[in-house]
Design a protein around this motif. Structure first.
Motif, PDB file in Angstrom:
ATOM      1  N   LYS A 221      55.011  58.285  49.001  1.00 55.24           N
ATOM      2  CA  LYS A 221      54.214  57.279  48.847  1.00 55.24           C
ATOM      3  C   LYS A 221      53.100  57.489  48.184  1.00 55.24           C
ATOM      4  O   LYS A 221      52.424  58.714  48.192  1.00 55.24           O
ATOM      5  N   GLY A 222      52.486  56.375  47.487  1.00 56.92           N
ATOM      6  CA  GLY A 222      51.175  56.732  46.793  1.00 56.92           C
ATOM      7  C   GLY A 222      50.095  56.640  47.756  1.00 56.92           C
ATOM      8  O   GLY A 222      50.273  56.326  48.677  1.00 56.92           O
ATOM      9  N   PRO A 223      48.994  56.590  47.038  1.00 53.33           N
ATOM     10  CA  PRO A 223      47.364  56.535  47.722  1.00 53.33           C
ATOM     11  C   PRO A 223      47.373  55.266  48.350  1.00 53.33           C
ATOM     12  O   PRO A 223      46.733  55.182  49.729  1.00 53.33           O
ATOM     13  N   ASP A 224      48.030  54.065  47.999  1.00 49.69           N
ATOM     14  CA  ASP A 224      48.130  52.803  48.626  1.00 49.69           C
ATOM     15  C   ASP A 224      49.332  52.667  49.592  1.00 49.69           C
ATOM     16  O   ASP A 224      49.463  51.594  50.271  1.00 49.69           O
ATOM     17  N   GLY A 225      50.089  53.833  49.724  1.00 51.24           N
ATOM     18  CA  GLY A 225      51.184  53.529  50.852  1.00 51.24           C
ATOM     19  C   GLY A 225      52.389  52.993  50.280  1.00 51.24           C
ATOM     20  O   GLY A 225      53.453  53.161  50.904  1.00 51.24           O
ATOM     21  N   LYS A 226      52.276  52.597  48.926  1.00 49.53           N
ATOM     22  CA  LYS A 226      53.755  52.016  48.321  1.00 49.53           C
ATOM     23  C   LYS A 226      54.436  53.027  47.833  1.00 49.53           C
ATOM     24  O   LYS A 226      53.919  54.226  47.279  1.00 49.53           O
ATOM     25  N   PRO A 227      55.561  52.898  47.966  1.00 47.14           N
ATOM     26  CA  PRO A 227      56.632  54.045  47.353  1.00 47.14           C
ATOM     27  C   PRO A 227      56.309  54.420  45.711  1.00 47.14           C
ATOM     28  O   PRO A 227      56.304  53.213  45.045  1.00 47.14           O
ATOM     29  N   VAL A 228      56.548  55.665  45.339  1.00 49.30           N
ATOM     30  CA  VAL A 228      56.608  55.864  44.152  1.00 49.30           C
ATOM     31  C   VAL A 228      57.781  56.579  43.658  1.00 49.30           C
ATOM     32  O   VAL A 228      58.091  57.443  44.420  1.00 49.30           O
ATOM     33  N   PRO A 229      58.388  56.510  42.418  1.00 53.53           N
ATOM     34  CA  PRO A 229      59.446  57.230  42.277  1.00 53.53           C
ATOM     35  C   PRO A 229      59.499  58.953  41.989  1.00 53.53           C
ATOM     36  O   PRO A 229      58.352  59.263  41.562  1.00 53.53           O
ATOM     37  N   ASN A 230      60.423  59.460  42.107  1.00 51.97           N
ATOM     38  CA  ASN A 230      60.630  60.953  42.023  1.00 51.97           C
ATOM     39  C   ASN A 230      60.622  61.187  40.630  1.00 51.97           C
ATOM     40  O   ASN A 230      61.658  60.337  39.724  1.00 51.97           O
ATOM     41  N   LEU A 231      59.964  61.942  40.068  1.00 53.52           N
ATOM     42  CA  LEU A 231      59.905  61.957  38.366  1.00 53.52           C
ATOM     43  C   LEU A 231      60.711  63.272  38.063  1.00 53.52           C
ATOM     44  O   LEU A 231      60.802  63.902  36.774  1.00 53.52           O
ATOM     45  N   THR A 232      60.984  64.057  39.062  1.00 52.51           N
ATOM     46  CA  THR A 232      61.919  65.450  38.727  1.00 52.51           C
ATOM     47  C   THR A 232      63.332  65.052  38.238  1.00 52.51           C
ATOM     48  O   THR A 232      63.591  63.838  38.449  1.00 52.51           O
ATOM     49  N   PRO A 233      64.085  65.951  37.614  1.00 48.53           N
ATOM     50  CA  PRO A 233      65.507  65.709  37.309  1.00 48.53           C
ATOM     51  C   PRO A 233      66.382  64.966  38.093  1.00 48.53           C
ATOM     52  O   PRO A 233      67.414  64.419  37.888  1.00 48.53           O
ATOM     53  N   THR A 234      66.295  65.217  39.430  1.00 53.63           N
ATOM     54  CA  THR A 234      66.723  64.506  40.523  1.00 53.63           C
ATOM     55  C   THR A 234      67.149  63.140  40.411  1.00 53.63           C
ATOM     56  O   THR A 234      68.254  62.688  40.505  1.00 53.63           O
ATOM     57  N   ARG A 235      66.058  62.521  39.852  1.00 53.64           N
ATOM     58  CA  ARG A 235      66.282  61.263  39.594  1.00 53.64           C
ATOM     59  C   ARG A 235      66.355  60.826  38.293  1.00 53.64           C
ATOM     60  O   ARG A 235      67.258  59.996  37.793  1.00 53.64           O
ATOM     61  N   LEU A 236      65.602  61.404  37.453  1.00 50.70           N
ATOM     62  CA  LEU A 236      65.806  61.068  35.782  1.00 50.70           C
ATOM     63  C   LEU A 236      67.050  61.429  35.192  1.00 50.70           C
ATOM     64  O   LEU A 236      67.462  60.758  34.338  1.00 50.70           O
ATOM     65  N   LYS A 237      67.630  62.380  35.576  1.00 51.81           N
ATOM     66  CA  LYS A 237      68.808  62.943  34.740  1.00 51.81           C
ATOM     67  C   LYS A 237      70.093  61.978  35.394  1.00 51.81           C
ATOM     68  O   LYS A 237      70.882  61.714  34.737  1.00 51.81           O
ATOM     69  N   LYS A 238      69.864  61.583  36.522  1.00 53.52           N
ATOM     70  CA  LYS A 238      70.847  60.927  37.140  1.00 53.52           C
ATOM     71  C   LYS A 238      70.742  59.233  36.690  1.00 53.52           C
ATOM     72  O   LYS A 238      72.069  58.710  36.474  1.00 53.52           O
ATOM     73  N   LYS A 239      69.805  58.966  36.102  1.00 61.10           N
ATOM     74  CA  LYS A 239      69.679  57.456  35.772  1.00 61.10           C
ATOM     75  C   LYS A 239      69.463  57.247  34.306  1.00 61.10           C
ATOM     76  O   LYS A 239      69.982  56.190  33.784  1.00 61.10           O
ATOM     77  N   TRP A 240      68.661  58.091  33.617  1.00 56.81           N
ATOM     78  CA  TRP A 240      68.227  57.692  32.347  1.00 56.81           C
ATOM     79  C   TRP A 240      68.268  58.582  31.316  1.00 56.81           C
ATOM     80  O   TRP A 240      68.065  59.710  31.550  1.00 56.81           O
ATOM     81  N   THR A 241      68.706  58.150  29.914  1.00 61.37           N
ATOM     82  CA  THR A 241      68.499  59.157  28.859  1.00 61.37           C
ATOM     83  C   THR A 241      67.089  59.194  28.281  1.00 61.37           C
ATOM     84  O   THR A 241      66.410  58.387  28.713  1.00 61.37           O
TER      85      THR A 241
END
Length: 297
Positions: A221-241
């Motif tokens: 969650k960001g400072p405003d309580g809204k979700p923000v994505p995981n920027l580690t390879p857990t998410r990035l390698k799985k989704k995008w080149t």
């Protein structure tokens, strides 16, 4: 040198004037260097996303004149006027005042700045970059628009309490290169950790508003309580080149045609799309080098 000049033209006075002119030229050149490069500072301000937090979110808002709201569990913070106006802005500040704000999170009057101003990240900015940023801010058109007072819940507006927060959660100091990685990755680390302060939004926080150790850039969650994505390879390698990431960070479009959330869309418009190609490559290389951290439950 003095003897050679005086004998060559037969006029000691003229020789002394020539020496004085030379020293003056050197002094001007040295002063220009020490005061920073405003043009380079403009690029650094874009890399730091400064205009987003310091510009009101409305049509025809004056850039850097303050007023942007940041809603948090502690109340609403408002980005201040950072134009060179001597009363409403930071025109009465010295370069040393600016450095102290970045390095220590302290105002010229000695009071704490709230960490809504991301000095926990900005403390890592190099002296040269800080000077260039300061030089750029001094070139902005002054705005007499007063900075808006923060609207915080009871006790959270007491600046002296931030001293205690700093004891536990703030470590001042310039960026140091990461061991065992390439120069490109270190450049990306500097952009993400210092100038770009990516962790301020992409690292989840505890109940006191401090980043959770061990979950750097892992989303939540960001400072405003809204979700923000995981920027580690857990998410990035799985989704995008890498090419996918470059496209997202320069055009604001995902490969499937979708668009990021409004906040990240503004970051792309003001910041990541303005990065040079080498800096964008470095940022992506750094994100790829991070240890994968699981998604937050």
């Amino acid at each position: 040198m003095l003897e050679g000049m005086s004998h060559s033209d037969g006029n000691p006075g003229r020789a002394l004037r020539a020496i004085a002119a030379t020293l003056l030229t050197l002094g001007i050149a040295g002063g220009a260097w020490s005061q920073g490069d405003a043009k380079r500072g403009e690029y650094l301000a874009k890399a730091g996303g400064c205009v987003g937090c310091h510009t009101e979110e409305k049509k025809d808002a004056v850039p850097y004149a303050g007023g942007r709201a940041l809603k948090t569990p502690f109340g609403t913070f408002y980005g201040p006027n950072v134009t060179p106006d001597p009363k409403a802005g930071i025109g009465s500040w010295t370069e040393a005042d600016f450095m102290r704000a970045l390095r220590e999170g302290v105002r010229p009057d000695g009071a704490n700045l709230f960490p809504s101003f991301p000095y926990p990240s900005f403390t890592k900015i190099t002296d040269a970059d800080a000077r260039d940023l300061w030089a750029y801010l001094r070139t902005l058109p002054p705005s007499a628009k007063p900075s808006r007072e923060h609207d915080l819940w009871f006790v959270f507006g007491w600046r002296w309490l931030v001293t205690i927060w700093k004891w536990f959660f703030f470590t001042p100091g310039a960026f140091t290169n990461l061991p065992g990685v390439t120069e490109t990755v270190n450049r990306g680390a500097y952009l993400a950790q210092a100038l770009g302060h990516c962790g301020e939004c992409h690292t989840p926080r505890n109940f006191l508003g401090a980043p959770k150790s061990g979950r750097f850039l892992a989303g939540g969650k960001g400072p405003d309580g809204k979700p923000v994505p995981n920027l580690t390879p857990t998410r990035l390698k799985k989704k995008w080149t890498d090419d996918d990431l470059k496209g997202i960070l320069t055009t604001g479009l995902y490969p499937d045609g979708d668009v990021p959330a409004e906040t990240m869309g503004e970051v792309i418009t003001n910041t990541t799309s303005k990065l040079t190609a080498p800096d964008l490559d470095a940022l992506i290389a750094y994100l790829r080098s991070l240890p994968p951290v699981p998604e937050e439950k």
